[in-house]
Motif scaffolding. Sequence first.
Motif, short mmCIF file in Angstrom:
data_model
loop_
_atom_site.label_atom_id
_atom_site.label_comp_id
_atom_site.label_asym_id
_atom_site.label_seq_id
_atom_site.Cartn_x
_atom_site.Cartn_y
_atom_site.Cartn_z
N ARG A 151 0.85 -1.18 0.00
CA ARG A 151 0.00 0.00 0.00
C ARG A 151 0.89 1.24 0.00
O ARG A 151 2.04 1.18 0.38
N GLY A 152 0.31 2.34 -0.44
CA GLY A 152 1.00 3.61 -0.37
C GLY A 152 1.76 4.02 -1.61
O GLY A 152 2.31 5.12 -1.66
N SER A 153 1.80 3.16 -2.63
CA SER A 153 2.48 3.53 -3.87
C SER A 153 1.81 2.85 -5.05
O SER A 153 1.18 1.80 -4.91
N CYS A 154 1.95 3.48 -6.21
CA CYS A 154 1.31 2.94 -7.41
C CYS A 154 2.17 3.25 -8.62
O CYS A 154 3.06 4.09 -8.58
N ASP A 155 1.88 2.55 -9.70
CA ASP A 155 2.53 2.77 -10.99
C ASP A 155 1.52 3.34 -11.96
O ASP A 155 0.37 2.88 -12.01
N ALA A 156 1.94 4.31 -12.72
CA ALA A 156 1.14 4.86 -13.80
C ALA A 156 1.96 4.74 -15.07
O ALA A 156 3.17 4.98 -15.06
N ALA A 157 1.32 4.32 -16.13
CA ALA A 157 2.02 4.13 -17.40
C ALA A 157 1.14 4.62 -18.54
O ALA A 157 -0.09 4.61 -18.43
N TYR A 158 1.78 5.04 -19.61
CA TYR A 158 1.05 5.41 -20.81
C TYR A 158 1.94 5.13 -22.01
O TYR A 158 3.16 5.17 -21.92
N TRP A 159 1.28 4.80 -23.11
CA TRP A 159 2.02 4.52 -24.34
C TRP A 159 1.23 5.02 -25.53
O TRP A 159 0.00 5.11 -25.48
N MET A 160 1.96 5.35 -26.56
CA MET A 160 1.37 5.74 -27.84
C MET A 160 1.82 4.73 -28.88
O MET A 160 2.96 4.26 -28.87
N ALA A 161 0.90 4.41 -29.77
CA ALA A 161 1.17 3.45 -30.85
C ALA A 161 2.25 3.99 -31.78
O ALA A 161 2.46 5.21 -31.90
N ASP A 162 2.93 3.07 -32.44
CA ASP A 162 3.99 3.42 -33.37
C ASP A 162 3.40 4.19 -34.56
O ASP A 162 2.57 3.67 -35.30
N ALA A 163 3.80 5.43 -34.67
CA ALA A 163 3.36 6.31 -35.75
C ALA A 163 4.37 7.46 -35.80
O ALA A 163 5.08 7.71 -34.82
N PRO A 164 4.45 8.17 -36.92
CA PRO A 164 5.43 9.26 -37.03
C PRO A 164 5.31 10.30 -35.91
O PRO A 164 6.31 10.87 -35.48
N GLU A 165 4.10 10.55 -35.41
CA GLU A 165 3.89 11.58 -34.39
C GLU A 165 3.88 11.02 -32.96
O GLU A 165 3.54 11.72 -32.01
N ARG A 166 4.31 9.77 -32.78
CA ARG A 166 4.27 9.12 -31.46
C ARG A 166 4.99 9.93 -30.39
O ARG A 166 4.44 10.20 -29.32
N LEU A 167 6.22 10.33 -30.64
CA LEU A 167 6.99 11.04 -29.62
C LEU A 167 6.39 12.41 -29.31
O LEU A 167 6.39 12.84 -28.14
N SER A 168 5.87 13.09 -30.31
CA SER A 168 5.24 14.40 -30.03
C SER A 168 3.96 14.21 -29.22
O SER A 168 3.66 15.02 -28.33
N HIS A 169 3.19 13.15 -29.50
CA HIS A 169 2.01 12.87 -28.69
C HIS A 169 2.40 12.55 -27.24
O HIS A 169 1.76 13.02 -26.30
N LEU A 170 3.43 11.74 -27.07
CA LEU A 170 3.88 11.40 -25.71
C LEU A 170 4.31 12.66 -24.96
O LEU A 170 3.96 12.84 -23.78
N ALA A 171 5.06 13.53 -25.63
CA ALA A 171 5.53 14.76 -24.99
C ALA A 171 4.38 15.69 -24.63
O ALA A 171 4.41 16.37 -23.60
N ALA A 172 3.34 15.71 -25.46
CA ALA A 172 2.19 16.58 -25.20
C ALA A 172 1.25 15.98 -24.16
O ALA A 172 0.75 16.69 -23.27
N PHE A 173 1.00 14.69 -24.24
CA PHE A 173 0.03 14.03 -23.35
C PHE A 173 0.59 13.83 -21.94
O PHE A 173 -0.11 14.04 -20.95
N GLY A 174 1.83 13.40 -21.84
CA GLY A 174 2.42 13.01 -20.56
C GLY A 174 2.25 14.02 -19.44
O GLY A 174 1.76 13.67 -18.36
N PRO A 175 2.62 15.28 -19.63
CA PRO A 175 2.47 16.24 -18.54
C PRO A 175 1.02 16.43 -18.07
O PRO A 175 0.77 16.60 -16.88
N HIS A 176 0.07 16.38 -19.00
CA HIS A 176 -1.35 16.52 -18.63
C HIS A 176 -1.81 15.31 -17.82
O HIS A 176 -2.50 15.46 -16.81
N PHE A 177 -1.44 14.11 -18.26
CA PHE A 177 -1.82 12.89 -17.55
C PHE A 177 -1.19 12.87 -16.15
O PHE A 177 -1.87 12.58 -15.16
N GLU A 178 0.08 13.18 -16.09
CA GLU A 178 0.78 13.15 -14.81
C GLU A 178 0.21 14.19 -13.84
O GLU A 178 0.01 13.90 -12.66
N ALA A 179 -0.09 15.39 -14.31
CA ALA A 179 -0.67 16.43 -13.46
C ALA A 179 -2.06 16.03 -12.98
O ALA A 179 -2.41 16.23 -11.81
#
Length: 151
Positions: free
Chosen positions: A103-131
């Motif tokens: 108890r007291g800790s958890c894991d959060a994960a997210y992934w984007m499918a392989d596509a040319p814009e994958r890294l830009s989606h990860l960079a844009a989505f990640g901070p919003h999801f984490e916040a």
Amino acid sequence: MLPHPDFEALDVPTSIALSDYQLGVLTAADVETDFEAVTRSQSVLQGLFGPDWPEGLTFQDNLIDLHWHHREFTAKRSYAWVIRNRSGAYLGCAYLFPKIGGRGSCDAAYWMADAPERLSHLAAFGPHFEAWLTALLPESLLISFKSNAHL
């Protein structure tokens, strides 16, 4: 099935807009698009959830997994969402799991499918999801975040 003690008091939404992204509960209704995205993205997913996943994943295995994710969500044990863009296109998935055996800790994960814009989606989505998750969860709950940005 009882809720996980760290999550039982939480009111976790089944859908939420995070900037240009929409999260919705991952269910068996998503099996075709999810399976296609996972199998197409094997090279950028391997290592995210263990050394071998998604190698050898079958459509039937994926369907079972999606039923399990949905059941866990409704039981407040863990959470899995589909990540879509504003147009409704499937981009990837996001998860929240308690640490196994504690108890007291958890894991959060997210992934984007392989596509040319994958890294830009990860960079844009990640901070919003984490916040969003950081604000949703109690301050006493430690969260470890990971994504397939490094793969």
